[in-house]
Write an enzyme that holds these catalytic residues in place. Structure first.
Site, PDB file in Angstrom:
ATOM      1  CB  SER A 156      -1.058   0.029   1.248  1.00  0.00           C
ATOM      2  OG  SER A 156      -2.011   0.903   1.094  1.00  0.00           O
ATOM      3  CG  ASP A 181      -4.312  -5.041  -2.668  1.00  0.00           C
ATOM      4  OD1 ASP A 181      -4.534  -5.338  -3.816  1.00  0.00           O
ATOM      5  OD2 ASP A 181      -5.026  -4.625  -2.060  1.00  0.00           O
ATOM      6  CG  HIS A 349      -5.478  -2.816   1.496  1.00  0.00           C
ATOM      7  ND1 HIS A 349      -4.969  -2.803   0.346  1.00  0.00           N
ATOM      8  CD2 HIS A 349      -4.898  -1.651   2.081  1.00  0.00           C
ATOM      9  CE1 HIS A 349      -4.030  -1.678   0.097  1.00  0.00           C
ATOM     10  NE2 HIS A 349      -4.101  -1.302   1.330  1.00  0.00           N
TER      11      HIS A 349
END
Length: 386
Positions: A156, A181, A349
């Site tokens: 992220s 991700d 996530h």
């Protein structure tokens, strides 16, 4: 910080059933989750997953900053792990144990500025440029002028910082890059919903166990084993907050909205102080970082990220929780073979926390394919179809 819209939806999903034996070997407080079923939410120390911990001092114009790193392994390339926004290096704990058992490598998991146990003079400067420089400075402080081969792996926000670090040539011995991700298009779209997502989180927790339980039940971390070690790096004791801003964050949830309009009122100020003390007593843990205050940096983390990633002249790996996350630039780049991509379905996530073994397998295969590392323990590469 990418795929935040999915993170919001995850909060509405029931928790994933625990794996057989998950956490069963650990002693500690247990909380009942249903008839005849107990799950252990007690925190687990970092030392169960990492071999050592070090505070790395970095000199700068304003003095010394201290960056916390957790390490494992003694041979092979260094995998420098960068966590997502609000998380800490401890989010890589279970992944570390998994990757070390598959290939010869060294792990350095870093608490970025403003996060975890890292202490810097200006913790509010979370610009991509500053954090990328931090990564380069930590590498230099640890290894001097002759750093070992290094692969940057970021999740992220950490994935975005890894790309900025690579594109600025701040790690001279860089041999590979992995984003987990994070995709520019999805991240930019999700930023509009970020503040609502943050407002929906609890502001305080009664205990570390309570924080771990929330993370699993909300879907933020679907893997209980990882949550028990990771959440310790996300929250802190309220007693450690001394700034007015910190005090405000604690009492926000218990001050009624109509009272907010009575700024300057002595009675309200007195009420806030009383509530602050009660909150610290009843809910002694709060978030280590107020992500809502970092909003001015979000655009800089992600804008132009896809082209920066594609332009890095090193082998690249992109791990996603869903193929729908690909934006136009990455779709074209993937079709042209500019990077390796693997989709790991049934993950939230926090892919590396939800499925640490699958992520370790993908990274190990990438390292072996490019002859960056040697397999150990009879590990067999499984090359993905995409």
């Amino acid at each position: 910080m990418s795929a935040l819209e999915k993170s919001m939806h995850l909060g509405r999903l029931p928790p994933r059933p625990p794996l057989p034996g998950s956490g069963s070997s650990q002693s500690g407080a247990k909380m009942r989750m249903g008839p005849g079923r107990k799950r252990d939410f007690s925190p687990v120390p970092w030392s169960q997953y990492f071999e050592s911990m070090e505070d790395v001092e970095v000199e700068n114009e304003t003095g010394k900053d201290t960056f916390r790193v957790y390490k494992s392994g003694s041979e092979g390339p260094v995998l420098l792990l960068l966590h997502g926004g609000g998380h800490s290096a401890l989010s890589w704990a279970v992944f570390t144990a998994a990757i070390i058992s598959r290939v010869q490598c060294r792990i350095v998991a870093l608490d970025l500025r403003g996060h975890g146990e890292t202490k810097v003079k200006n913790s509010e400067d979370l610009s991509a440029e500053t954090m990328a420089k931090d990564v380069g400075n930590v590498v230099e402080a640890m290894y001097g002028d002759l750093p070992p081969p290094i692969m940057l792996i970021g999740h992220s926000m950490g994935g975005a910082i890894a790309v900025h670090t690579a594109s600025s040539n701040l790690v001279p011995s860089l041999l590979g890059l992995c984003m987990i991700d994070v995709v520019e298009g999805t991240a930019m779209d999700a930023l509009n919903s970020m503040q609502n997502f943050l407002r929906g989180r609890p502001k305080t927790f009664k205990s570390l166990e309570n924080a771990v339980e929330w993370s699993v039940k909300s879907g933020q971390i679907r893997n209980l084993e990882s949550a028990r070690v990771s959440m310790v790096g996300q929250v802190k004791q309220c007693e450690g907050i001394t700034s007015p801003e910190g005090s405000k964050s604690i009492v926000e949830g218990i001050i009624e909205e109509e009272e907010e309009d009575e700024e300057g009122s002595e009675s309200v100020n007195k009420r806030k102080k009383e509530d602050d003390m009660e909150t610290k007593k009843d809910h002694p843990y709060t978030w280590r970082i107020e992500l809502a205050k970092t909003e001015k940096y979000w655009d800089g983390w992600f804008r132009g990220l896809s082209n920066l990633f594609l332009s890095c002249p090193i082998p690249k790996l992109l791990l996603l929780a869903g193929v729908d996350r690909l934006d136009k630039d990455l779709t074209i780049g993937q079709m042209q073979g500019k990077f390796q991509m693997q989709v790991l379905p049934q993950c939230g996530h926090a892919v590396h926390e939800d499925a640490p073994d699958k992520v370790a397998e993908a990274v190990a295969t990438f390292l072996i394919r490019h002859r960056f590392a040697e397999p150990i323990g009879g590990f067999q590469c499984v090359f993905p179809g995409c």
